[in-house]
Design a protein around this motif. Structure first.
Motif, PDB file in Angstrom:
ATOM      1  N   ASP A 196       0.829  -1.212   0.000  1.00  0.00           N
ATOM      2  CA  ASP A 196       0.000   0.000   0.000  1.00  0.00           C
ATOM      3  C   ASP A 196       0.860   1.258   0.000  1.00  0.00           C
ATOM      4  N   TYR A 197       1.969   1.219   0.740  1.00  0.00           N
ATOM      5  CA  TYR A 197       2.874   2.364   0.817  1.00  0.00           C
ATOM      6  C   TYR A 197       4.312   1.897   0.654  1.00  0.00           C
ATOM      7  N   VAL A 198       5.129   2.761   0.048  1.00  0.00           N
ATOM      8  CA  VAL A 198       6.574   2.531  -0.048  1.00  0.00           C
ATOM      9  C   VAL A 198       7.264   3.780   0.482  1.00  0.00           C
ATOM     10  N   PHE A 199       8.224   3.567   1.380  1.00  0.00           N
ATOM     11  CA  PHE A 199       8.997   4.680   1.934  1.00  0.00           C
ATOM     12  C   PHE A 199      10.463   4.456   1.605  1.00  0.00           C
ATOM     13  N   THR A 200      11.083   5.439   0.981  1.00  0.00           N
ATOM     14  CA  THR A 200      12.512   5.336   0.704  1.00  0.00           C
ATOM     15  C   THR A 200      13.268   6.311   1.587  1.00  0.00           C
ATOM     16  N   THR A 201      14.487   5.925   1.971  1.00  0.00           N
ATOM     17  CA  THR A 201      15.357   6.830   2.719  1.00  0.00           C
ATOM     18  C   THR A 201      16.713   6.869   2.025  1.00  0.00           C
ATOM     19  N   GLY A 202      17.271   8.060   1.916  1.00  0.00           N
ATOM     20  CA  GLY A 202      18.601   8.211   1.347  1.00  0.00           C
ATOM     21  C   GLY A 202      18.596   8.555  -0.129  1.00  0.00           C
ATOM     22  N   GLY A 203      19.692   9.190  -0.556  1.00  0.00           N
ATOM     23  CA  GLY A 203      19.899   9.433  -1.976  1.00  0.00           C
ATOM     24  C   GLY A 203      19.237  10.664  -2.539  1.00  0.00           C
ATOM     25  N   ILE A 204      18.902  11.657  -1.682  1.00  0.00           N
ATOM     26  CA  ILE A 204      18.294  12.882  -2.224  1.00  0.00           C
ATOM     27  C   ILE A 204      19.121  14.117  -1.840  1.00  0.00           C
ATOM     28  N   GLY A 205      20.428  13.924  -1.653  1.00  0.00           N
ATOM     29  CA  GLY A 205      21.323  15.028  -1.321  1.00  0.00           C
ATOM     30  C   GLY A 205      21.914  15.687  -2.556  1.00  0.00           C
ATOM     31  N   MET A 243      19.112  18.991  -5.255  1.00  0.00           N
ATOM     32  CA  MET A 243      18.063  18.706  -4.275  1.00  0.00           C
ATOM     33  C   MET A 243      16.731  19.339  -4.643  1.00  0.00           C
ATOM     34  N   ALA A 244      16.722  20.188  -5.673  1.00  0.00           N
ATOM     35  CA  ALA A 244      15.481  20.820  -6.123  1.00  0.00           C
ATOM     36  C   ALA A 244      14.785  20.014  -7.211  1.00  0.00           C
ATOM     37  N   HIS A 245      15.447  18.978  -7.720  1.00  0.00           N
ATOM     38  CA  HIS A 245      14.862  18.173  -8.785  1.00  0.00           C
ATOM     39  C   HIS A 245      13.879  17.146  -8.209  1.00  0.00           C
ATOM     40  N   VAL A 246      12.659  17.165  -8.705  1.00  0.00           N
ATOM     41  CA  VAL A 246      11.645  16.190  -8.300  1.00  0.00           C
ATOM     42  C   VAL A 246      10.921  15.689  -9.552  1.00  0.00           C
ATOM     43  N   PRO A 247      10.320  14.520  -9.480  1.00  0.00           N
ATOM     44  CA  PRO A 247       9.562  14.026 -10.630  1.00  0.00           C
ATOM     45  C   PRO A 247       8.338  14.893 -10.916  1.00  0.00           C
ATOM     46  N   PRO A 254       9.400  12.941 -16.329  1.00  0.00           N
ATOM     47  CA  PRO A 254      10.663  13.670 -16.267  1.00  0.00           C
ATOM     48  C   PRO A 254      10.891  14.324 -14.904  1.00  0.00           C
ATOM     49  N   LEU A 255      12.139  14.679 -14.647  1.00  0.00           N
ATOM     50  CA  LEU A 255      12.487  15.497 -13.493  1.00  0.00           C
ATOM     51  C   LEU A 255      12.363  16.974 -13.871  1.00  0.00           C
ATOM     52  N   TYR A 256      12.080  17.808 -12.885  1.00  0.00           N
ATOM     53  CA  TYR A 256      12.125  19.249 -13.129  1.00  0.00           C
ATOM     54  C   TYR A 256      12.548  19.940 -11.836  1.00  0.00           C
ATOM     55  N   ILE A 257      12.996  21.163 -11.958  1.00  0.00           N
ATOM     56  CA  ILE A 257      13.393  21.930 -10.782  1.00  0.00           C
ATOM     57  C   ILE A 257      12.148  22.559 -10.169  1.00  0.00           C
ATOM     58  N   HIS A 258      11.843  22.156  -8.938  1.00  0.00           N
ATOM     59  CA  HIS A 258      10.648  22.675  -8.271  1.00  0.00           C
ATOM     60  C   HIS A 258      10.938  24.106  -7.798  1.00  0.00           C
ATOM     61  N   PRO A 259      10.124  25.071  -8.209  1.00  0.00           N
ATOM     62  CA  PRO A 259      10.420  26.477  -7.887  1.00  0.00           C
ATOM     63  C   PRO A 259      10.453  26.765  -6.390  1.00  0.00           C
ATOM     64  N   GLU A 260       9.639  26.092  -5.620  1.00  0.00           N
ATOM     65  CA  GLU A 260       9.619  26.330  -4.177  1.00  0.00           C
ATOM     66  C   GLU A 260      10.924  25.874  -3.534  1.00  0.00           C
ATOM     67  N   ILE A 261      11.421  24.705  -3.967  1.00  0.00           N
ATOM     68  CA  ILE A 261      12.680  24.215  -3.411  1.00  0.00           C
ATOM     69  C   ILE A 261      13.839  25.087  -3.888  1.00  0.00           C
ATOM     70  N   GLU A 262      13.779  25.497  -5.154  1.00  0.00           N
ATOM     71  CA  GLU A 262      14.842  26.354  -5.686  1.00  0.00           C
ATOM     72  C   GLU A 262      14.935  27.653  -4.888  1.00  0.00           C
ATOM     73  N   ALA A 263      13.792  28.249  -4.610  1.00  0.00           N
ATOM     74  CA  ALA A 263      13.792  29.503  -3.856  1.00  0.00           C
ATOM     75  C   ALA A 263      14.372  29.305  -2.454  1.00  0.00           C
ATOM     76  N   LEU A 264      14.050  28.191  -1.852  1.00  0.00           N
ATOM     77  CA  LEU A 264      14.578  27.891  -0.521  1.00  0.00           C
ATOM     78  C   LEU A 264      16.094  27.751  -0.554  1.00  0.00           C
ATOM     79  N   LEU A 265      16.598  27.040  -1.555  1.00  0.00           N
ATOM     80  CA  LEU A 265      18.034  26.793  -1.642  1.00  0.00           C
ATOM     81  C   LEU A 265      18.813  28.068  -1.965  1.00  0.00           C
ATOM     82  N   ARG A 266      18.185  28.988  -2.665  1.00  0.00           N
ATOM     83  CA  ARG A 266      18.876  30.220  -3.049  1.00  0.00           C
ATOM     84  C   ARG A 266      18.868  31.276  -1.937  1.00  0.00           C
ATOM     85  N   GLN A 267      18.239  30.968  -0.837  1.00  0.00           N
ATOM     86  CA  GLN A 267      18.228  31.920   0.275  1.00  0.00           C
ATOM     87  C   GLN A 267      19.625  32.102   0.864  1.00  0.00           C
TER      88      GLN A 267
END
Length: 247
Positions: free
Chosen positions: A67-76, A121-125, A94-107
Motif C-alpha cells: 500500500d505504501y513505499v517509503f525510501t530513505t537516502g539518496g536525495i542530497g 536537491m530541487a529536482h523532483v519528478p 521527467p524530473l524538473y526543478i521545483h520552484p519552491e525548493i529552488e527559492a529555498l536553496l537560493r536563500q
C-alpha cells in the motif's frame, strides 16, 4: 466479525554506505514503530545500492505489492544521490526543478559550483507532491511512494509530516511471556497453538541469563482480547512442559 484489513508498507533503504557497513541504519526501526501506531504494518524492508537499475526495479516492484513505499537516502547534493531520478524513471515521468525548493536553496548565497550542487536537491519528478521539512529542503511523494532523507533527524521530520495523511487499520500490539524453558520443550505445542491462532504471529526467542537458558515467547496481533487469551494459554503450556515462568 470480519477482521480489519492489513495496510502494508515496504521500506527501501538506499545507499552504498549502509551496505558497506560504514553507516548503520537507524531509520527502519523508527519508521516501523511510527507506522504501526497508525495501523500500517511494515511487511518488508530492503537495502538497495546506489545503482539506477536496482532502485527503479525495487520501486516498481514494491509500489505494486504494498500500500505504501517509503525510501530513505539518496536525495542530497552529490553525484551518488540518484533516488529522485530513479523514482522519476520508475513512474515514467521527467524530473524538473521545483520552484519552491529552488527559492529555498537560493536563500543562502554560495559560489556557482556549490549552488549547482545544491540544485540537485530541487529536482523532483513531474507531478510529485512535497513532503515538508522544517530542517531544510523537502522530500516528495509520487502516488504511494514517499521519498525521504537518509539523515535520521531529517527523515523523522519528513515522516511526521506524512503521517496525518496516511490511512491505516488497527495497530499491532504484542504480549511477551518469558520463562526458563528450552525451545525444544515447547516446540510442538507452540506449533499447534500457532495453527489455532492463524491471525496472530507467535515468535520464540532464546536467551541466556546468569548461566541459565530460557525462551521469550512474543505474540503479535491486532485483537487485544485474543492476545490476552493466547498469553494465558502460553503460560499454561510452559508450566505443563516443566518450564519456570519469569514474569
Amino acid at each position: 466479525m470480519p477482521r480489519d484489513p492489513i495496510v502494508s508498507a515496504c521500506v527501501l533503504i538506499i545507499g552504498n554506505e549502509i551496505l558497506s557497513g560504514r553507516t548503520q541504519d537507524v531509520n527502519l526501526a523508527h519508521i516501523a514503530t511510527e507506522l504501526n501506531e497508525h495501523g500500517i504494518q511494515v511487511r518488508e524492508a530492503r537495502i538497495i545500492p546506489d545503482v539506477e537499475t536496482e532502485i527503479v526495479a525495487a520501486v516498481n516492484e514494491c509500489r505494486a505489492k504494498f500500500d505504501y513505499v517509503f525510501t530513505t537516502g539518496g536525495i542530497g547534493p552529490t553525484h551518488d544521490d540518484i533516488t529522485a531520478e530513479c523514482v522519476a524513471k520508475a513512474f515514467g515521468v521527467p524530473l524538473y526543478i521545483h520552484p519552491e525548493i529552488e527559492a529555498l536553496l537560493r536563500q543562502r548565497e554560495a559560489p556557482p559550483e556549490v549552488m549547482a550542487s545544491r540544485m540537485r536537491m530541487a529536482h523532483v519528478p513531474e507531478g510529485a507532491e512535497l513532503i515538508r521539512n522544517p530542517l531544510g529542503p523537502p522530500g516528495f511523494k509520487v502516488d504511494n511512494v514517499y521519498v525521504m532523507a537518509g539523515i535520521p533527524r531529517v527523515m523523522q521530520q519528513m515522516l511526521d509530516a506524512t503521517l496525518p495523511e496516511l490511512k491505516g487499520a488497527a495497530p499491532v500490539r504484542s504480549r511477551t511471556v518469558t520463562a526458563y524453558v528450552a525451545e525444544s520443550q515447547v516446540a510442538k505445542p507452540l506449533g499447534d497453538l500457532q495453527a489455532r491462532y492463524a491471525s496472530v504471529d507467535l515468535g520464540s526467542y532464546p536467551f541466556s541469563r546468569e548461566g541459565r537458558y530460557g525462551t521469550s515467547l512474543v505474540v503479535r496481533g491486532t485483537d487485544e482480547a485474543e492476545l490476552d487469551t493466547l498469553t494465558t494459554e502460553l503460560r499454561t503450556l510452559i508450566t505443563a512442559a516443566g518450564g519456570e515462568l519469569v514474569d
